[in-house]
Design a protein around this motif. Structure first.
Motif, short mmCIF file in Angstrom:
data_model
loop_
_atom_site.label_atom_id
_atom_site.label_comp_id
_atom_site.label_asym_id
_atom_site.label_seq_id
_atom_site.Cartn_x
_atom_site.Cartn_y
_atom_site.Cartn_z
N ARG A 1 44.24 40.43 40.02
CA ARG A 1 44.61 41.73 40.59
C ARG A 1 44.95 42.70 39.46
NH1 ARG A 1 49.34 40.67 44.59
NH2 ARG A 1 49.80 39.00 43.11
N SER B 1 42.30 33.46 32.23
CA SER B 1 42.35 33.44 33.70
C SER B 1 43.73 33.84 34.26
CB SER B 1 41.96 32.05 34.23
OG SER B 1 40.65 31.72 33.85
N TRP C 1 38.72 36.33 30.13
CA TRP C 1 37.94 35.32 30.84
C TRP C 1 38.52 33.93 30.58
CZ3 TRP C 1 33.98 35.23 34.29
CH2 TRP C 1 33.30 34.03 34.45
N HIS D 1 38.55 42.33 38.84
CA HIS D 1 38.54 41.70 40.17
C HIS D 1 37.55 40.54 40.20
CE1 HIS D 1 40.31 45.41 42.45
NE2 HIS D 1 41.24 44.61 41.99
N ASP D 2 36.40 40.72 39.57
CA ASP D 2 35.40 39.66 39.54
C ASP D 2 35.91 38.43 38.79
OD1 ASP D 2 33.59 41.14 40.98
OD2 ASP D 2 32.46 41.84 39.23
N LEU D 3 36.84 38.64 37.87
CA LEU D 3 37.45 37.53 37.15
C LEU D 3 38.53 36.82 37.97
CD1 LEU D 3 37.83 39.12 33.58
CD2 LEU D 3 36.11 37.48 34.34
N GLY D 4 38.83 37.37 39.15
CA GLY D 4 39.80 36.74 40.03
C GLY D 4 41.23 37.22 39.87
N GLU E 1 36.68 46.72 38.62
CA GLU E 1 35.75 45.82 39.31
C GLU E 1 35.52 44.54 38.52
OE1 GLU E 1 31.18 45.83 41.15
OE2 GLU E 1 31.98 47.61 40.13
N ILE E 2 35.38 44.66 37.21
CA ILE E 2 35.17 43.48 36.36
C ILE E 2 36.38 42.55 36.43
CG2 ILE E 2 34.94 42.68 33.98
CD1 ILE E 2 33.27 45.21 33.45
N LYS F 1 34.83 50.74 37.04
CA LYS F 1 34.02 49.60 36.62
C LYS F 1 34.89 48.55 35.94
CE LYS F 1 29.94 52.52 36.09
NZ LYS F 1 28.93 53.08 35.15
#
Length: 297
Positions: free
Chosen positions: A243, A206, A203, A238-241, A235-236, A232
């Protein structure tokens, strides 16, 4: 030899490149004839070691088209004995030689990649964690940006792979990544899911790319719980931006699990083994079988 030619016909400014390398790396007996050329391309010299490039493609999961190539180090000594990259990177001990060796490897890879790649091709390069800690004052990328320019490459074409779990000084790591990002380099966190990898670091760093450790896909093949967790995890990320790359794919079942999990790119022996020449399509017959099956076959 004063120059090599890129795929687009432009020249690699070899003499300027080597002058830049030697000027910035400092005087040392190890620098004598640090780069020379053979039929296969540029070869680095460090003591009694010869350093060469091999490239493994990263394929887009939806089209199986090569999106980038990762440079891998191949090392031989004067007796033609193969030495692992891990062994070779342990040889330099002082900060100056650690930085020199890491830069020399990346120089060889950049030259060999530029001679084959198209104008928008993307190169993944591993960076020694000790190098990050031994470059001072947030100047990371200054040397390499200029070197890439002599090869006809831009920072935006290069993704630097960093094994963050082996770097204890998080402040210095953050400083290094910020400096690279400011210059336009892409950042990939390598082998995520092994050792001390954690989402808190992810996180805060980045990155543009997260490469999942091979152990995750291996566990997913054998363990139903791990199989449920993998999508999952993707997905997490991806949610952090970022690939997601699933590396170390060796079987059709691993390919299917990775695609089902929603990863963006795939890498592994199933598709192509590292080679001196850039490969743009899967070379394995098994990979062709995998690509023809939809996810979840």
């Amino acid at each position: 030899m004063s120059f090599m030619t890129n795929k687009d016909g432009s020249a690699i400014q070899f003499e300027q490149l080597i002058a830049h390398f030697e000027e910035r790396s400092g005087a040392s007996p190890l620098l004598e004839h640090c780069v020379h050329f053979e039929d296969a391309g540029a070869v680095g010299r460090y003591g009694d070691l010869s350093l060469r490039s091999a490239f493994q493609p990263l394929f887009l999961a939806d089209s199986m088209r090569a999106a980038a190539h990762e440079a891998l180090l191949r090392v031989d000594d004067d007796r033609q004995r193969s030495i692992s990259p891990e062994q070779a990177f342990r040889i330099p001990k002082t900060p100056e030689r650690i930085v020199h060796f890491d830069r020399l490897c990346r120089t060889i890879h950049a030259i060999n990649f530029a001679a084959q790649a198209g104008p928008d091709a993307v190169l993944y390069l591993n960076v020694d964690g000790r190098h990050l800690l031994n470059v001072q004052g947030g100047t990371h990328g200054t040397f390499f940006e200029a070197l890439l320019g002599h090869c006809g490459l831009r920072p935006g074409q290069v993704v630097l792979e960093i094994l963050e779990s082996r770097i204890n000084d998080f402040g210095r790591l953050t400083e290094a990544i910020a400096a690279y990002l400011q210059r336009g380099f892409g950042i990939a966190i390598d082998d995520f899911g092994c050792r001390n990898s954690n989402f808190d670091r992810l996180w805060r760093l980045s990155p543009d790319i997260v490469k999942l450790d091979r152990s995750l896909i291996v566990q997913s093949t054998a363990n139903p719980r791990a199989r449920k967790i993998l999508p999952k995890l993707v997905e997490i990320i991806h949610d952090l931006g970022a690939r997601v790359v699933c590396e170390g794919i060796e079987t059709v079942s691993q390919h299917s699990l990775a695609v089902d999990a929603g990863v963006d790119m795939l890498q592994g022996y199933l598709y192509a083994r590292p080679a001196e020449r850039l490969q743009h399509r899967p070379t394995s017959p098994m990979a062709g079988t995998a690509a023809r099956h939809p996810p979840g076959f």
